[in-house]
Scaffold this motif. Structure first.
Motif, PDB file in Angstrom:
ATOM      1  N   ASP A 437       5.815   8.717  10.522  1.00  0.00           N
ATOM      2  CA  ASP A 437       5.438   8.503   9.188  1.00  0.00           C
ATOM      3  C   ASP A 437       6.365   8.373   8.319  1.00  0.00           C
ATOM      4  N   GLN A 579      -1.936   2.886  11.569  1.00  0.00           N
ATOM      5  CA  GLN A 579      -1.262   3.729  10.695  1.00  0.00           C
ATOM      6  C   GLN A 579      -0.790   2.757   9.456  1.00  0.00           C
ATOM      7  N   GLU A 580      -0.155   3.550   8.687  1.00  0.00           N
ATOM      8  CA  GLU A 580       0.423   2.532   7.461  1.00  0.00           C
ATOM      9  C   GLU A 580       1.459   1.722   7.767  1.00  0.00           C
ATOM     10  N   TYR A 581       2.509   2.086   8.466  1.00  0.00           N
ATOM     11  CA  TYR A 581       4.002   1.389   8.629  1.00  0.00           C
ATOM     12  C   TYR A 581       3.803   0.887  10.085  1.00  0.00           C
ATOM     13  N   ARG A 613       4.820  -2.537   5.807  1.00  0.00           N
ATOM     14  CA  ARG A 613       4.062  -1.619   5.279  1.00  0.00           C
ATOM     15  C   ARG A 613       2.518  -2.512   5.503  1.00  0.00           C
ATOM     16  N   PHE A 617      -4.081  -2.844   2.544  1.00  0.00           N
ATOM     17  CA  PHE A 617      -4.814  -1.676   1.971  1.00  0.00           C
ATOM     18  C   PHE A 617      -4.491  -1.590   0.513  1.00  0.00           C
ATOM     19  N   TYR A 618      -3.078  -1.638   0.244  1.00  0.00           N
ATOM     20  CA  TYR A 618      -2.800  -1.585  -1.471  1.00  0.00           C
ATOM     21  C   TYR A 618      -3.171  -2.815  -2.015  1.00  0.00           C
TER      22      TYR A 618
END
Length: 928
Positions: A437, A579-581, A613, A617-618
């Motif tokens: 993370d 996962q995000e990254y 990233r 999602f963003y």
């Protein structure tokens, strides 16, 4: 008599067993072996006798015939004497008591105590002591540390002559006696650097023969140290192991000699060590003399030559069976020797064929091949115990090892230049197991890694025997109380959780001194979040700085990186997507950086990682929300101005955007630079605020104009109540005057009708204006009053004119003209009031803020300028609406048209402005 004398001489010169008076041979008795046989083996006996000695089934009669028929043996020879000593007491009848003989010899020959101290030198300047060795067993006791060691078990035979101890065996009745070490003089030969626990020379009895010869056989258990190799060739095929003896008490008066190696060294068949054979032809005893200022020292060295059973290089030794396993990993020494043979996944048969077809067992390539592949490819049921080997190496090395001081640089290091700089080269290898993370709030990131340090420590090297172990495990830790070997002080410099927090792990040490220390765990480091300004379209970078925070001159360690990090398959094939990254492997870089610290400069190894990233999602959760709701707020321009929900709708959108900012704040860092998504948020909120401001202005303008219209209506009602029906009466008077004129003056009559209609129109328009406009100016009432007065005056004139026919037409024309003027003025004034009221409704806000002076000329100029600007602003939106404001439109209707035009213009401006802002911002994000 001559014949008899010759015959007697010939018979007496032969070697007979039974020579004592009255003794006779025992024909059928088989003699047992005694120490005399050992003396025979150590002497240079003839080949014929040696052959007979190997047959232990001969009887005494057969031995008697053999000795008499062997012309090489004479009665006075030492071999005949030794044979008699062995056979006479077992093969002859009528021999005297052995105990009485020995007692007599000891009493007559050993009574002088000085014999124990005086070296029995009779000829020359020194006493010659002969040595011979019998080896019955050998075993490995040191599997390679400092060359290794072999323990040899057997007997050491020393022989010399002491003329003082001779006696006549025929007279005494015995040819040998057994004495104690303390009864006579003995050589002072001892093992050099003897260890009581491992080296023993047992005290044993001594055989003294009647001819003065002395034989001292000592049972020995000796540890022979093996030779060491040079440079990188850590294992030679042959093993030469040595035992050193020294005599430093006899001051050079005793000389140790050896004879033929075949006679001096006797080796049993099972005396070899595993995978080797003890070469009897090369094994020897070497004696030499060295002198010091105070003494002359006699040194004797026993050299044992162990030769490998095979000269062909095979992965497995003779006791191991080759299996067709798969090689899954290769060590560094193999890669250095075979840079083209580094592909993993080969079968054992392939590598074994490569080795035995090209290399001998003496080569370094063979040693590296066995070290790499023996464990994976061989089924060694009967070979050396790996546990025993590792336990032995571990115990020998750890004992007394200094774990604080770094070792000297090794010639095995890849960078030879550091050998002269007195720095230990430590290679750093990093394997990334999993990325965990990035915490943007605390500017940290965490990764699960396997960190391996490699260095050479010559103190830990050993020379493995064939079939022995090539790797040993040690406890390794920064804590000096826990570690068994020296380890470098190494940690993560930008750490939150560094190397020291990783679980303890053992270190593997290879036979050439290569130490491999691998620790696995989670590392957490600070992260500068480079590139985060383009959030969420950014590629964030973070780094690990590995090294030591001490001055390199003190810790004497140089950290180097030999290869790029390796990654688990889940990272290389991007299969771990939840996962995000995502780690961008191709962008990872490794560099050596130097930092200036307090008083010194230090170098670190920097691993910089780049992360992609999960931007979608963003985009879905924030970017789309910001953009779509901002455009949705522009829909307020299409809602009626009088609708109460108009302002509440756009305010709700503003609250939603603020709520998105609160959620976003938990996912973005607080930085000195303005983030991309922060710009989008600010631009969206500003656009919504402009919409709110526009709505407030429109609502204010409409509310103000409605109030003014209501006030105008109230003033109109007051004027009507005061004036009454004056305009109507005036019209009736005009009508009557026209009727009296009759047909003679039709033009006047028609004029009066027209005047009446013109008078009624202002009244009707006033009624219409009362509903659209709040209040009319006071000046209108005054003009109406003036008009009424004039009309009353004209009526009275008309009555006077009726009496005179001549002047009726002229007076009628004059009154018509006057009525037209007065009525035209009233209509004109009324239209101007309507236009002024509509324009003033849009400019009243600016008039209340800006126009504070009471100057009629200045106030009118500013109002006209504002009215003109508002008209132009509204006309832009009217391009799309196509509205027309007629003079007949009520004031409120005209005002609403103006508001719609303003809404259209504001919608166009907000839409175009926000679109340009959004496209430019998206261009920056896509470029990033």
């Amino acid at each position: 008599s001559g014949y008899v004398k010759e015959r007697f001489t010939e018979e007496s010169s032969k070697c007979d067993i039974c020579v004592f008076n009255g003794s006779s041979i025992r024909d059928n008795v088989v003699p047992s072996l005694t120490k005399a046989v050992t003396r025979l083996w150590s002497s240079e006996v003839s080949d014929a006798i040696s052959t007979v000695l190997e047959d232990h089934s001969n009887t005494c009669g057969e031995w008697s015939n053999i000795l008499r028929d062997t012309g090489e043996l004479t009665a006075d020879s030492t071999d005949c004497f030794d044979l008699r000593d062995w056979l006479s007491w077992q093969c002859c009848n009528g021999m005297p008591s052995l105990s009485e003989c020995q007692a007599t010899v000891k009493r007559t020959r050993l009574s002088d105590d000085t014999q124990q101290m005086i070296i029995p030198i009779t000829k020359g300047s020194s006493l010659e002591v002969k040595m011979s060795l019998h080896i019955s067993e050998s075993s490995i006791v040191n599997y390679g540390v400092d060359g290794g060691a072999v323990e040899v078990t057997g007997s050491l035979l020393l022989s010399w002559v002491d003329e003082r101890l001779k006696w006549n065996s025929l007279e005494e009745g015995c040819s040998s006696v057994i004495v104690q070490e303390s009864d006579i003089w003995v050589p002072k030969l001892v093992k050099q650097d003897a260890n009581e626990a491992t080296d023993t020379l047992e005290v044993s009895k001594i055989d003294v023969l009647a001819d003065g010869r002395i034989f001292w056989t000592r049972e020995v258990r000796m540890r022979a140290r093996c030779n060491t190799s040079n440079e990188k060739n850590f294992q030679r095929s042959s093993r030469v192991c040595m035992v050193d003896f020294v005599d430093n008490e006899d001051n050079g008066l005793v000389r140790y000699v050896t004879g033929d190696a075949r006679k001096v060294i006797h080796i049993d068949d099972d005396a070899s060590i595993p995978q080797y054979t003890l070469d009897e032809n090369q094994t020897t005893i070497v004696a030499n003399t060295s002198a010091t200022r105070d003494n002359v020292i006699q040194k004797v060295q026993l050299q044992l030559f162990f030769e490998p059973l095979d000269n062909v290089c095979n992965i497995c030794d003779r006791t191991g069976a080759l299996t067709n396993g798969t090689i899954n990993s290769l060590t560094r020494d193999w890669i250095e020797l075979f840079p083209e043979q580094t592909e993993e996944g080969f079968q054992c048969f392939v590598y074994n064929s490569l080795l035995n077809s090209t290399y001998s067992i003496f080569s370094e390539e063979c040693i590296a091949g066995r070290a790499n592949f023996e464990e994976a490819c061989c089924d060694d049921d009967d070979t050396l115990s790996i546990f025993e080997c590792e336990d032995n190496i571990h115990e020998l090395i750890v004992d007394g090892l200094n774990t604080i001081t770094p070792p000297d640089p090794s010639s095995n290091e890849q960078d030879e230049s550091f050998a002269t700089e007195d720095q230990v080269e430590v290679s750093v290898l990093l394997d990334v197991v999993q990325f965990i993370d990035i915490n943007v709030q605390s500017n940290t990131f965490s990764m699960l890694v396997s960190l391996e340090l490699q260095w050479f420590d010559k103190r830990l090297a050993w020379e493995p025997f064939i079939g022995g172990c090539h790797r040993v495990t040690y406890r390794a830790s920064i804590d000096s109380e826990l570690t068994e070997i020296w380890v470098p002080t190494f940690d993560l410099q930008n750490k939150l959780e560094g190397v020291q927090t990783l679980p303890e792990a053992h270190a593997s040490v290879f036979y050439d001194g290569l130490v491999s220390w691998r620790k696995t765990g989670v590392l957490t480091a600070t992260c500068e979040l480079t590139g985060v300004t383009s959030f969420p379209f950014d590629d964030v970078s973070c780094y690990f700085d590995f090294g030591d925070d001490q001055d390199p001159l003190f810790h004497r360690v140089h950290f180097v990186n030999k290869e790029n990090p390796q990654y688990f398959s889940s990272l290389t094939d991007n299969s771990f997507n939840f996962q995000e990254y995502r780690l961008l492997i191709e962008k990872t870089s490794v560099a050596e950086v130097t930092e200036s610290l307090s008083g010194f400069e230090n170098s670190f190894i920097r691993y910089r990682f780049f992360f992609d990233r999960a931007e979608m999602f963003y985009v879905h959760m924030f970017v789309v929300i910001y953009i779509s709701f901002t455009y949705l707020s522009f829909g307020i321009f299409f809602v009626d101005s009088n609708t109460g929900e108009r302002l509440g709708f756009v305010t709700s959108i503003l609250f939603l955007l603020v709520a998105q900012d609160i959620t976003l704040a938990e996912l973005t860092p607080i930085t000195q630079e303005f983030l991309w998504i922060g710009k989008l948020s600010l631009g969206s909120k500003c656009a919504v605020l402009l919409v709110i401001v526009h709505s407030l202005v429109i609502l204010w303008a409409l509310t103000r104009d409605i109030e003014e219209s209501e006030q105008y209506d109230e003033r109109q009602e007051e004027n009507i109540s005061l004036l009454g029906a004056t305009p109507i009466a005036q019209n009736e008077e005009v009508q009557r005057s026209v009727d009296l004129e009759g047909s003679s003056v039709p033009t006047n009559r028609q004029a009066l009708i027209n005047d009446t209609e013109e008078n009624e129109k202002p009244v009707e328009r006033q009624e219409k204006d009362k509903s659209a406009i709040g209040a009319a100016p006071t000046t209108q009432n005054e003009e109406v009053q003036n008009t009424v007065d004039l009309e009353e005056s004209s009526v009275s004139k008309n009555e006077w004119a009726l009496t005179k026919d001549i002047k009726k037409n002229e007076l009628s024309d004059e009154r018509r003209e006057e009525n037209k003027k007065f009525i035209g003025k009233a209509v004109s004034a009324q239209n101007e009031e309507v236009q002024s009221t509509v324009g003033w409704g849009m400019t009243s806000f600016f008039d209340s803020v800006v126009l504070r002076t009471k100057s009629d000329s200045g106030e009118g100029c500013i109002k006209r300028s504002l009215r003109k600007g508002i008209d132009m602003y509204c006309s832009v939106g009217n391009i799309f609406l196509g509205y027309k404001i007629d003079e007949a439109d009520p004031k409120r209707l005209a005002l609403r048209k103006k508001a719609k035009m303003a809404d259209a213009t504001s919608c166009l401006i907000c839409f175009l402005g926000y679109t340009i802002f959004m496209l430019s911002l998206l261009g920056i994000g896509i470029a990033a």
